[in-house]
Motif scaffolding. Structure first.
Motif, mmCIF file in Angstrom:
data_model
loop_
_atom_site.group_PDB
_atom_site.id
_atom_site.type_symbol
_atom_site.label_atom_id
_atom_site.label_comp_id
_atom_site.label_asym_id
_atom_site.label_seq_id
_atom_site.Cartn_x
_atom_site.Cartn_y
_atom_site.Cartn_z
ATOM 1 N N GLY A 191 0.778 -1.367 0.304
ATOM 2 C CA GLY A 191 -0.062 0.080 0.148
ATOM 3 C C GLY A 191 0.815 1.294 0.037
ATOM 4 N N VAL A 192 2.121 1.106 -0.029
ATOM 5 C CA VAL A 192 2.962 2.229 -0.059
ATOM 6 C C VAL A 192 2.771 3.035 -1.506
ATOM 7 N N GLU A 193 2.619 4.449 -1.492
ATOM 8 C CA GLU A 193 2.597 5.168 -2.441
ATOM 9 C C GLU A 193 3.931 5.638 -3.231
ATOM 10 N N THR A 194 4.130 6.001 -4.313
ATOM 11 C CA THR A 194 5.119 6.584 -4.933
ATOM 12 C C THR A 194 4.646 7.987 -5.766
ATOM 13 N N LEU A 195 5.561 8.997 -5.248
ATOM 14 C CA LEU A 195 5.514 10.152 -5.926
ATOM 15 C C LEU A 195 6.617 10.429 -6.977
#
Length: 169
Positions: free
Chosen positions: A120-124
């Protein structure tokens, strides 16, 4: 949040991962921009035992710390394993990645989707400053090894150590 002074908001945390062998001005640009958006930015020097770097992991960490000494919200450490495990262990919900070209996006999008699917970690994604769009650690090392001037591509501590390591007898 109710807005009461006794309640503190949780720290906004992100990680900028990479091998950083060596860190370049392009990397520093992304990290500095991330440091404006997040309360704490972790720089994870990822360890790949199958690759032999020019700088040891400890040297990379020292160079990064020296190059970013004016930023008070950056933590630098090494990690061996999956980036999502690093994030989970430190309660980091976001990965910040710089993109130089469309070719970077193809690979990084796959990684972002995998990381998100795993934990569930997001990437910017941040577009690289056009002045650094061609820049990579590999190119810096190659140019420096042939005696080329890379002073406009790396911070002073890296330049100093590149010259020391690549000095011809």
């Amino acid at each position: 949040m109710t807005g009461r002074p006794s309640e503190e908001r949780p720290l906004r945390r992100a990680v900028c991962p990479g091998s950083f062998d060596p860190i370049t001005l392009g990397h520093l640009d992304i990290v500095a921009r991330a440091a404006q958006l997040y309360d704490v930015v972790h720089i994870a020097v990822m360890v790949n035992k199958s690759k032999q770097g020019l700088f040891t992991v400890d040297e990379r960490i020292a160079l990064i710390e020296e190059s970013l000494s004016d930023h008070g919200n950056i933590k630098v450490e090494s990690f061996h394993g999956l980036l999502v495990d690093y994030c989970r262990q430190r309660d980091i919900p976001a990965i910040v990645k710089g993109l130089r070209a469309v070719s970077d996006f193809d690979y990084e999008l796959q990684m972002a989707q995998m990381n998100n699917g795993l934990t569930g970690v997001e990437t910017l994604f941040m577009p690289t400053n056009p002045a650094y769009s061609f820049l990579s650690s590999s190119l810096v090392k190659e140019v420096a090894a042939w005696g080329g001037d890379v002073s406009h591509l790396v911070p002073e501590p890296v330049l100093r150590e590149l010259r020391r390591k690549l000095a011809r007898p």
